[in-house]
Design a protein around this motif. Structure first.
Motif, short mmCIF file in Angstrom:
data_model
loop_
_atom_site.label_atom_id
_atom_site.label_comp_id
_atom_site.label_asym_id
_atom_site.label_seq_id
_atom_site.Cartn_x
_atom_site.Cartn_y
_atom_site.Cartn_z
N ASN A 43 42.01 -59.32 -34.35
CA ASN A 43 42.99 -58.23 -34.33
C ASN A 43 42.82 -57.33 -33.11
O ASN A 43 43.81 -56.87 -32.51
N ARG A 44 41.56 -57.06 -32.74
CA ARG A 44 41.32 -56.24 -31.55
C ARG A 44 41.88 -56.92 -30.31
O ARG A 44 42.49 -56.28 -29.45
N PHE A 45 41.65 -58.21 -30.20
CA PHE A 45 42.11 -58.95 -29.03
C PHE A 45 43.64 -59.00 -28.98
O PHE A 45 44.23 -58.94 -27.90
N ALA A 50 48.68 -57.05 -26.33
CA ALA A 50 49.95 -56.32 -26.40
C ALA A 50 50.02 -55.23 -25.33
O ALA A 50 51.06 -55.03 -24.69
N VAL A 51 48.91 -54.53 -25.11
CA VAL A 51 48.86 -53.51 -24.06
C VAL A 51 49.04 -54.17 -22.69
O VAL A 51 49.76 -53.66 -21.82
N GLU A 230 42.43 -47.97 -15.17
CA GLU A 230 43.82 -48.39 -14.97
C GLU A 230 44.19 -49.56 -15.89
O GLU A 230 43.42 -50.52 -16.03
N PHE A 231 45.34 -49.46 -16.52
CA PHE A 231 45.94 -50.50 -17.37
C PHE A 231 45.18 -50.77 -18.67
O PHE A 231 45.48 -51.74 -19.37
N VAL A 232 44.24 -49.91 -19.00
CA VAL A 232 43.54 -50.05 -20.29
C VAL A 232 44.41 -49.52 -21.41
O VAL A 232 44.39 -50.03 -22.54
N GLU A 233 45.20 -48.48 -21.12
CA GLU A 233 46.14 -47.92 -22.07
C GLU A 233 47.56 -48.08 -21.51
O GLU A 233 47.74 -48.50 -20.37
N THR A 234 48.54 -47.73 -22.30
CA THR A 234 49.93 -47.84 -21.82
C THR A 234 50.33 -46.65 -20.95
O THR A 234 51.33 -46.71 -20.23
N VAL A 307 44.14 -59.31 -15.95
CA VAL A 307 42.72 -59.33 -15.59
C VAL A 307 41.98 -58.22 -16.32
O VAL A 307 40.88 -58.42 -16.85
N THR A 308 42.58 -57.04 -16.38
CA THR A 308 41.98 -55.92 -17.10
C THR A 308 41.81 -56.25 -18.58
O THR A 308 40.80 -55.91 -19.20
N ALA A 309 42.78 -56.94 -19.15
CA ALA A 309 42.68 -57.34 -20.56
C ALA A 309 41.50 -58.27 -20.79
O ALA A 309 40.78 -58.15 -21.79
N GLY A 310 41.28 -59.20 -19.87
CA GLY A 310 40.13 -60.09 -19.99
C GLY A 310 38.83 -59.32 -19.94
O GLY A 310 37.90 -59.59 -20.72
N ALA A 311 38.75 -58.35 -19.03
CA ALA A 311 37.55 -57.52 -18.94
C ALA A 311 37.35 -56.69 -20.21
O ALA A 311 36.22 -56.49 -20.67
N LEU A 312 38.44 -56.19 -20.77
CA LEU A 312 38.36 -55.41 -22.01
C LEU A 312 37.84 -56.25 -23.17
O LEU A 312 37.01 -55.79 -23.97
#
Length: 442
Positions: A43-45, A50-51, A230-234, A307-312
């Motif tokens: 669910n977290r992923f 989505a972000v 950057e790009f961690v949130e909307t 890329v940021t999503a992968g790091a998150l």
């Protein structure tokens, strides 16, 4: 190397995948532990994805509205007059961050340089700089003059004041109000934690802080160090009132492709001041050749949300895994994320070193190198850094580092792909297990 000749599907694919990890030195118990942790993160992923999708569309829209064309990728040399690609890229950044203007240049060498540029161009002798969120990142101490350094703000008669966060990470509102005075010209807000174990600031909390300052001193410039956020949130800090947001292109917004560079996005006057300081009075944004950097800058920004999503995902996995082992992690595995940095507090220097060596061993570049602590410029203690990266120093790529001083915490970030981040985290645990620093089920 043995060549695979079988097409793997279903259960066979999962078995083959486990075999790949075993071939890369991950033991069966460590792999099984990682899969147990991972099973709880679906669910977290999904939310992270989505972000990323939201931000991907935001970037595409900005590029389309700025009319990015093939001609924007060619670059210029010499003075760089009439550089279509450079000027269009800066419009794209201004639209992504919803600001009046932006300065995006390969001549900005790193995040510290971008921050120093923003500060030095918008402060004058007699002004005071205020940090209402405690001590800034180590490399800014010399920029400010907290540690003596040639060319610091202090040498130019610019004073500094800070208000520490409360023990629970909250803002000390009365102390901030008292610190705002007639000399206060600029307030700097560091979004990420740096080499501290305080919470990273959410965009919402940054907005609350800016609103508090604005109500008391509407003339003060509010600058946000946006590195790693950057790009961690909307939303970005510029969406909640920041006059300037500042960052590095070899972190999130460069998408792992930008070879150098930094950005300052914000009010036109603030950005123009920075441009005149970067080049020369009278020249400003009109000069500064982009050379061959533009394709990487554009494509890196385009890839940055993914890329940021992968790091998150890597950060969430690391937090959940080490939390399950009983270590203090900041933020916790179930907490909402506001940057890509994951801190693990070991309280033991050998564990910090072993963690970083595990990250290095998982790298595609220089995996055979063994990192050791050393006296890096700009830091007040030896620092160990692991980064087998395609771009030197790129911390959007899989990397980890930490100062060799109490509380002996390691700071993990990056991963151009989630799959590589996962392997890196498993490799850190494997290294700790093999050195006898983590025991139990292993």
């Amino acid at each position: 190397m043995k060549r695979e000749t079988k097409v793997h599907t279903g259960e066979g694919l999962q078995e083959a995948l486990r075999g790949q990890y075993l071939n890369l030195g991950i033991s069966k118990p460590v792999y099984a532990f990682g899969e147990e942790v991972l099973a709880q993160l679906k669910n977290r992923f999904a939310e992270i994805d989505a972000v990323a999708e939201y931000n991907q569309l935001k970037v595409v829209k900005a590029m389309q509205e700025a009319k990015v064309s093939e001609a924007c990728l060619y670059g210029t040399t010499g003075y760089g007059y009439n550089d279509l690609g450079r000027e269009t890229l800066e419009r794209v950044y201004a639209q992504v961050f919803h600001t009046e203007d932006a300065l995006v240049r390969p001549q900005i060498t790193c995040g510290t340089h971008a921050l120093a540029l923003a500060l030095m161009s918008n402060l004058r002798p007699g002004d005071e700089l205020l940090s209402p969120v405690g001590k800034p990142y180590d490399t800014l101490e010399e920029v400010i003059g907290m540690r003596p350094s040639r060319g610091s703000l202090r040498e130019y008669g610019i004073s500094y004041r800070q208000v520490d966060l409360l023990a629970d990470g909250g803002f000390d509102w009365p102390a901030i109000e008292a610190a705002l005075n007639a000399k206060t010209r600029l307030v700097t807000i560091q979004r990420s934690k740096g080499y501290q174990t305080r919470p990273t600031l959410s965009v919402e909390r940054i907005g609350e802080l800016i609103a508090f300052i604005r109500a008391r001193r509407p003339d003060v410039i509010c600058m946000v160090d946006n590195c790693y956020g950057e790009f961690v949130e909307t939303l970005e800090p510029s969406d909640v009132g920041a006059d300037m947001v500042v960052g590095s292109l070899i972190k999130n917004p460069g998408g792992g492709l930008a070879p150098i560079g930094g950005y300052i996005a914000g009010k036109k006057e603030c950005v123009e001041n920075a441009a005149f300081r970067l080049t020369s009075p009278g020249l400003g944004k009109e000069v500064g050749a982009s050379l061959t950097a533009l394709p990487a800058f554009y494509q890196g920004l385009f890839l940055a949300p993914t890329v940021t999503a992968g790091a998150l995902k890597g950060a969430v996995f690391a937090a959940s895994l080490y939390e399950k082992l009983g270590f203090d992690v900041i933020p916790g595995g179930s907490e909402r994320r506001h940057d890509i940095i994951q801190a693990v507090r070991f309280g033991n220097p050998d564990m910090v070193i072993a963690f970083c060596q595990g990250i290095q061993a998982a790298a595609p570049v220089d995996s055979f190198v063994t990192p050791q602590p050393w006296d890096m410029p700009g830091y007040d203690s030896p620092v160990i850094m692991a980064a087998g990266a395609f771009i030197s120093g790129s911390s959007i790529e899989l990397s980890a580092d930490g100062p060799m001083k109490p509380p002996y915490a390691v700071y993990f970030q990056g991963g151009l792909t989630w799959q590589h981040a996962k392997f890196g985290i498993l490799k850190t645990l494997q290294n700790l297990v093999e050195k006898g620093l983590v025991k139990g089920v292993f």
